[in-house]
Structures are given as structure tokens and as C-alpha cells.
Design a protein around this motif. Sequence first.
Motif, mmCIF file in Angstrom:
data_model
loop_
_atom_site.group_PDB
_atom_site.id
_atom_site.type_symbol
_atom_site.label_atom_id
_atom_site.label_comp_id
_atom_site.label_asym_id
_atom_site.label_seq_id
_atom_site.Cartn_x
_atom_site.Cartn_y
_atom_site.Cartn_z
ATOM 1 N N ARG A 279 0.818 -1.210 0.000
ATOM 2 C CA ARG A 279 0.000 0.000 0.000
ATOM 3 C C ARG A 279 0.854 1.263 0.000
ATOM 4 N N GLY A 280 2.164 1.093 0.103
ATOM 5 C CA GLY A 280 3.071 2.226 0.126
ATOM 6 C C GLY A 280 4.500 1.727 0.114
ATOM 7 N N ALA A 281 5.445 2.659 0.307
ATOM 8 C CA ALA A 281 6.857 2.279 0.262
ATOM 9 C C ALA A 281 7.673 3.130 1.216
ATOM 10 N N LEU A 282 8.701 2.515 1.781
ATOM 11 C CA LEU A 282 9.664 3.197 2.623
ATOM 12 C C LEU A 282 11.032 3.055 1.970
ATOM 13 N N THR A 283 11.718 4.166 1.743
ATOM 14 C CA THR A 283 13.062 4.135 1.193
ATOM 15 C C THR A 283 14.063 4.150 2.338
ATOM 16 N N LEU A 284 15.004 3.209 2.309
ATOM 17 C CA LEU A 284 15.957 3.021 3.402
ATOM 18 C C LEU A 284 17.329 3.576 3.017
ATOM 19 N N ASP A 285 18.087 3.994 4.034
ATOM 20 C CA ASP A 285 19.471 4.361 3.766
ATOM 21 C C ASP A 285 20.301 3.088 3.650
ATOM 22 N N GLU A 286 21.555 3.227 3.242
ATOM 23 C CA GLU A 286 22.381 2.053 2.961
ATOM 24 C C GLU A 286 22.581 1.169 4.198
ATOM 25 N N GLY A 287 22.739 1.787 5.342
ATOM 26 C CA GLY A 287 22.930 1.013 6.566
ATOM 27 C C GLY A 287 21.710 0.185 6.916
ATOM 28 N N ALA A 288 20.532 0.757 6.723
ATOM 29 C CA ALA A 288 19.296 0.023 7.027
ATOM 30 C C ALA A 288 19.096 -1.123 6.055
ATOM 31 N N VAL A 289 19.437 -0.911 4.782
ATOM 32 C CA VAL A 289 19.324 -1.985 3.795
ATOM 33 C C VAL A 289 20.196 -3.169 4.205
ATOM 34 N N ARG A 290 21.437 -2.892 4.610
ATOM 35 C CA ARG A 290 22.326 -3.975 5.044
ATOM 36 C C ARG A 290 21.783 -4.672 6.282
ATOM 37 N N ALA A 291 21.244 -3.892 7.231
ATOM 38 C CA ALA A 291 20.739 -4.482 8.469
ATOM 39 C C ALA A 291 19.548 -5.403 8.201
ATOM 40 N N VAL A 292 18.670 -4.971 7.297
ATOM 41 C CA VAL A 292 17.471 -5.755 6.994
ATOM 42 C C VAL A 292 17.823 -7.004 6.193
ATOM 43 N N ILE A 293 18.668 -6.843 5.166
ATOM 44 C CA ILE A 293 18.964 -7.950 4.264
ATOM 45 C C ILE A 293 19.993 -8.913 4.845
ATOM 46 N N GLU A 294 21.089 -8.380 5.337
ATOM 47 C CA GLU A 294 22.181 -9.238 5.806
ATOM 48 C C GLU A 294 22.074 -9.589 7.283
ATOM 49 N N GLY A 295 21.516 -8.676 8.065
ATOM 50 C CA GLY A 295 21.461 -8.900 9.497
ATOM 51 C C GLY A 295 20.132 -9.397 10.024
ATOM 52 N N SER A 296 19.139 -9.572 9.103
ATOM 53 C CA SER A 296 17.794 -10.025 9.511
ATOM 54 C C SER A 296 17.254 -9.183 10.658
ATOM 55 N N ALA A 297 17.499 -7.872 10.579
ATOM 56 C CA ALA A 297 17.093 -6.960 11.645
ATOM 57 C C ALA A 297 15.748 -6.317 11.341
ATOM 58 N N SER A 298 15.126 -5.795 12.386
ATOM 59 C CA SER A 298 13.911 -5.005 12.208
ATOM 60 C C SER A 298 14.277 -3.659 11.605
ATOM 61 N N LEU A 299 13.286 -3.004 11.006
ATOM 62 C CA LEU A 299 13.515 -1.666 10.453
ATOM 63 C C LEU A 299 13.171 -0.626 11.511
ATOM 64 N N LEU A 300 14.161 0.174 11.875
ATOM 65 C CA LEU A 300 13.978 1.236 12.861
ATOM 66 C C LEU A 300 13.794 2.580 12.162
ATOM 67 N N PRO A 301 13.178 3.552 12.830
ATOM 68 C CA PRO A 301 12.942 4.861 12.212
ATOM 69 C C PRO A 301 14.220 5.517 11.707
ATOM 70 N N ALA A 302 15.343 5.315 12.399
ATOM 71 C CA ALA A 302 16.590 5.981 12.029
ATOM 72 C C ALA A 302 17.069 5.602 10.641
ATOM 73 N N GLY A 303 16.636 4.452 10.137
ATOM 74 C CA GLY A 303 17.114 3.992 8.843
ATOM 75 C C GLY A 303 16.227 4.370 7.674
ATOM 76 N N ILE A 304 15.160 5.129 7.904
ATOM 77 C CA ILE A 304 14.223 5.469 6.837
ATOM 78 C C ILE A 304 14.529 6.862 6.298
ATOM 79 N N ALA A 305 14.659 6.954 4.960
ATOM 80 C CA ALA A 305 14.972 8.228 4.327
ATOM 81 C C ALA A 305 13.732 8.955 3.824
ATOM 82 N N SER A 306 12.721 8.197 3.373
ATOM 83 C CA SER A 306 11.507 8.825 2.853
ATOM 84 C C SER A 306 10.359 7.833 2.875
#
Length: 373
Positions: A279-306
Motif C-alpha cells: 500500500r506504500g513504500a519506505l526508502t531506506l538508507d544504505e545502513g538500514a538496507v544492510r541491516a534488513v537484508i544481511e542482518g535479519s534486523a527489524s527496520l527502525l525509524p533511524a534507517g528510513i529516508a523517505s
Amino acid sequence: MTGARRIVVKVGSSSLTTAGGGLDADRVDALVDTLAKAGGGAPGEPGAREIVLVSSGAIAAGLAPLGLERRPRDLARQQAAASVGQGLLVARYTASFARYGRRVGQVLLTTDDTSRRAHYRNAFRTLEQLLAMGAVPIVNENDTVATDEIRFGDNDRLAALVAHLVRADLLVLLSDVDGLYDGDPSTPGTSRIAEVAGPADLAGVSIGSAGKAGVGTGGMVTKVEAARIAAAAGIPVVLTSASQAADALAGRPTGTLFHRTGRRSADRLLWLAHASTPRGALTLDEGAVRAVIEGSASLLPAGIASVEGEFSAGDPVELRDQAGRAVARGLVAFDAGEIPQLLGRSTRDLARDLGPGYEREVVHRDDLVVLHR
């Protein structure tokens, strides 16, 4: 194949109806004869098998009664045809299975029913209970209310997801073609592909996009995609024609066998990846992309760009990298209107300024599936 005890069978509109619309009673009875015999005895008896039938045909069955010469393109008339046709379809199955003393239960689904946690559990419980009580679930997309935004799009994909939902041992996709060919089956020199062990076996294969009869929405493309989804979830798939269904269910060589390519994953995540509509999209910074993809981490507000789109807490959203590529999909914990004030900020700062309710993930890792690595 012979050891499969719970089987999902999907049949397309062209195998049940005439080209001009309307159910073909003889075709329905022939399919039910095959399924009833493949059951191997009464439910609960040694050697008995459980069958879940994912059946297209509601819209096609409603064409002739409504005076429609062909499948309409507009959604409103498709829904009207489905409303008339679904009753006719289930009535025909009810009468046909009754010849074998079997009951049927109708289960109509939309993607909204299956990508949300509570609705997903309800679908699972309903199907499990029907099987436990010896009934044959007849599953179809709820075409009477589904809109373009909440459609599975085709019952092949729905069948793959239902097979995973009910923990099936085998998925059988029945079509008007007796398997997957390395080109147009009507062209001389093409041959049937007997087995597919992985994506490499399909390299260079030309897959058509439409069925012969013109009354359904699927084609070979959707069947191969459904087979890929199921095989990746640890479920073998046989793709063959409705006329060879008995051979497929008996384990005799027929059609195209897609071997397992993966293991069973968390149920809801498969639905989230393949059945939900973002229903929408969140654009992540590079650090958040690595955390989500490689680290199987949750997405935190600090990693969202738009953020873009209009969505509510609990809706599926895409998680994109800086290049705009969708790398993951997840269920968001905030409304779209709340997120701009969270961008780039730590949960500690948000808790201090906005309250303790904001000290949490935007997308929890348990509600997130990676699409591309």
C-alpha cells in the motif's frame, strides 16, 4: 507422489466449462470421479488421502446465464458473473461429490484475508477443520468482492499458497495442456519438459501467456510461477492436463514434475511475499538496507529516508533501497501520516519527545520478508 497424503489440486476454467461460458457437467463429474477415487477410502482410514480443490470457473460459469458471450473486461460485470457462477459451481460440485458420499465446503479468499495475521489464522483453521471432518474444501478467489488492489490475479498462485497454508505434500496443477513445453506446443519440433529441478532448467524456454479456451485469466506463465513458489516452499508440483489427473495422482509419469528447491518457510511470510499488495513504500538508507537484508534486523525509524503512499498500521509496504529497488516487504507498525516525523530519528529520541509508544520498530523482523539480496 504415491506417498503424498494431503494434496492440493487446482483446475482451470477451461477444464470445467464450455468456451462460450457455462459449466460442462460431464467435465466436472469426470474430475470428481478422479479425485474421489484418488482419495483411497473414507477419511481417517489407513491409506486415505486428503484433497483440497482450488477451482476456477465461477466467472466463466456465470457468462451464459447472464447472456454474456465472452468474459467481460470491466470489474463490475466480472463480479456479477462470479456472483451467479459461484453458486452454480459449488452446487455442481456438491451434487457430484455426493455420489461418493462426500461433503464439500466452500472457501472464498482475497489477499486481504491471507496476508493479515488474524485473517490468515482463520483461513488455516477453517481448512484444517473441513479436512478433519471429512469434507472437501473447494477454494476460489472471492471474485464477487475482490478489487484490482486485493486480487491474487490468478488461481494458480492461490493454489501454491493454499498448498503451503495446509502443509500439502503435493500440488497438482491441471490445465488444457499436458505439461510444460520448450516452445509453443502446437509448433512442430517442440517437446515436453519431463522434470524441472531448478531455475536453470527453464533457461531459454519460451513460455506462452494465454490458455487455449480464453475463459480464464491464467496461462503457462502463471502456472510456472505457481510451481516456482510451491517448489521453493518445499512442495513438489505436477503440471499436466485435466484428462491426465488420474495418472498424476497415482504417481505415474505424466506432465512436468517440478522438484522441491527449498524448505518450508514461516507460513505468513510466504503469503506476505507472494499474496500481499503493498500500500506504500519506505526508502531506506544504505545502513538500514544492510541491516534488513544481511542482518535479519527489524527496520527502525533511524534507517528510513523517505515515505510514500497512503497506508494504515498493519498494511504491507515495500522497503526500497536508494536506487528504488524493492528489497523487502513488511507489515508496517505506523500509519503513513505518522512516519514523516520519525524519519532518521532514534527510538530513544522519539520516546522522549513523543511518548513511549514510539519506542519501537517501524517494521518488526517477524513481519518482514526479504525479496532481493
